[in-house]
Design an enzyme around this catalytic site. Structure first.
Site: not given
Length: 455
Positions: A16, A18, A313
């Site tokens: 991922d 961000d 996250d």
């Protein structure tokens, strides 16, 4: 006992973007996200302009893992068995008596025993990443404002206005059009809001490539914003590091929806073009689905079941769907472990440089990865068993999901970037200690007490 986890055993390494590969300066990015919605509510929907006035103490309300019921204006923290540990009405915490009256010792009305229950529905919303979390404070303060204005209002209908604020700030064309608050500010001064990528991570990515690993970037950010982030953190040649880049992935649907609903699209000048019946070669694409991606990975690795690990996250968008639907290994980037590092090192809070000042300086948010005085630990909480006995510690629902759906959890990519690729980390498993999968250290809240119970 579960086999130790090693990157050497993986054929494909996915990321991922961000809050995973790209780390944000949370004391700066948090107020920016908050203001992007608060200004919309004030200017377009007539809400109290006082929503824009935020004190440093207000940010203590933010804690990952909170759930909200927008209709009744309550926010709750769940135990691993679905009972409510703490609750607030708006930002006002419920007393033990009010908590017992509102929730008792029963499961929360929306709780499902499967810890993979949805994080978003028409009835509730879980705040499970740092892009979402400023919204928890904003919504709670909206409840405070409406309750005060309407003499104890009991039901609320503000959620539709929060959702309406997404489009002007975060629609697909917002970056290109330079509209809203968020993207113009990031473009104006990326160094204020983003941490530059450490050399150790860049070197590690190249090391993975040199070892024959296929590197994949899967982000729900749009291609133009993805490019800005990657150039800032990895350099202008970042595309050389990744075999496949997928933007606007619309996670978790990328993993959970059938290919017919989420075909891949080609890109030209950051504009989506034709749909693709399948994915035939490496490159940069938009939207898509995990099934067609995995078929391409089979061809690229010449293996029927290539081993994939995915770093992310968000339990909702990254970890749970990648594990549940695609059976990938998963590595959670858990900034609460970074907050623990600060406590271990006894560094004063806010010692990190906050960068240059600008229009949306506001009142600096406390690092959201640190302990909330209102909500307590992200991982545990205490409950009273019986009168005249000591309180017991229990795991939170968020903590249980971490150990259920992750291979390991780390504070940041840097935590393992300097390790040899064949380094073996102990992973989470039902037969391991609850703290085994945390690297390099378990959370302080868990390491202090291995005798945690279920409520």
């Amino acid at each position: 006992m579960a086999q130790p986890f090693s990157l050497a055993a993986c054929d494909v390494v996915g990321f991922d973007l961000d809050h995973t590969l790209c780390r944000y300066n949370l004391p700066e990015s948090t107020p920016l996200i908050y203001n992007s919605f608060a200004e919309f509510l004030g200017k377009e929907k007539g809400y109290d302009k006082e929503l824009l006035v935020v004190t440093p103490e207000d940010w203590d309300f933010c804690c990952q893992g909170l759930a909200s019921d927008p209709e009744d204006g309550n926010f709750i923290k769940l135990a691993d068995n679905g009972t409510v540990l703490r609750a607030s009405h708006g930002t006002q915490m419920l007393t033990p008596e009010a908590l017992a009256k509102a929730y008792g010792k029963k499961e929360w009305k929306h709780f499902l025993s499967d810890t993979g229950m949805a994080c978003r529905s028409g009835k509730y919303y879980f705040y499970n990443n740092y892009s979402d979390l400023p919204g928890a404070l904003l919504c709670a303060r909206v409840v405070d404002s409406l309750t005060k204005q309407n003499n104890g209002q009991k039901t609320f209908d503000f959620w539709k206005d929060i959702v309406a604020g997404i489009r002007p700030n975060y629609k697909m064309s917002a970056f290109k059009e330079n509209c809203g608050i968020y993207f113009p500010e990031i473009k104006r001064d990326p160094g204020r809001y983003l941490h530059s990528g450490p050399e150790s991570v860049k070197k590690w990515l190249r090391q993975l490539k040199d070892a024959g690993k296929i590197l994949v970037l899967i982000t729900s950010s749009h291609s133009d914003y993805c490019r800005l982030l990657c150039e800032y953190i990895l350099g202008n040649d970042f595309t050389e590091l990744f075999d496949i880049v997928i933007t606007n992935a619309l996670k978790p649907g990328f993993f959970s929806h059938p290919p017919s609903q989420r075909p891949f699209r080609t890109l030209e000048n950051d504009e989506e073009q034709e749909t693709l019946p399948s994915l035939d070669k490496p490159g940069w694409y938009s939207q898509g689905n995990a099934v067609h991606l995995y078929e391409l990975l089979k061809k690229m690795t010449s293996k029927q079941e290539p081993q994939v690990v995915y770093f992310g996250d968000s339990m909702h968008s990254d970890i749970f769907p990648a594990r549940h639907y695609s059976n990938w290994e998963t590595v959670l980037i858990l900034e609460e472990l970074r907050g623990d590092e600060g406590m271990r090192d006894r560094r004063p809070e806010g010692s990190e440089s906050l960068g240059k000042k600008g229009k949306y300086e506001g009142s600096k948010a406390k690092p959201l990865n640190t302990l909330s005085k209102k909500w307590g630990s992200f991982f545990t909480d205490s409950v009273s068993r019986l009168e005249n006995t000591e309180d017991s510690l229990v795991h939170t629902w968020s903590c249980k999901r971490i150990s259920t759906y992750n291979t390991i959890a780390i504070p940041s990519i840097e935590a393992i970037a300097e390790l040899p690729l064949d380094y073996k980390c102990a992973g989470f498993s039902s037969s391991n200690s609850k703290t085994a999968g945390y690297y390099p250290h378990p959370p302080l809240a868990l390491s202090d007490d291995e005798t945690l119970t279920t409520k």
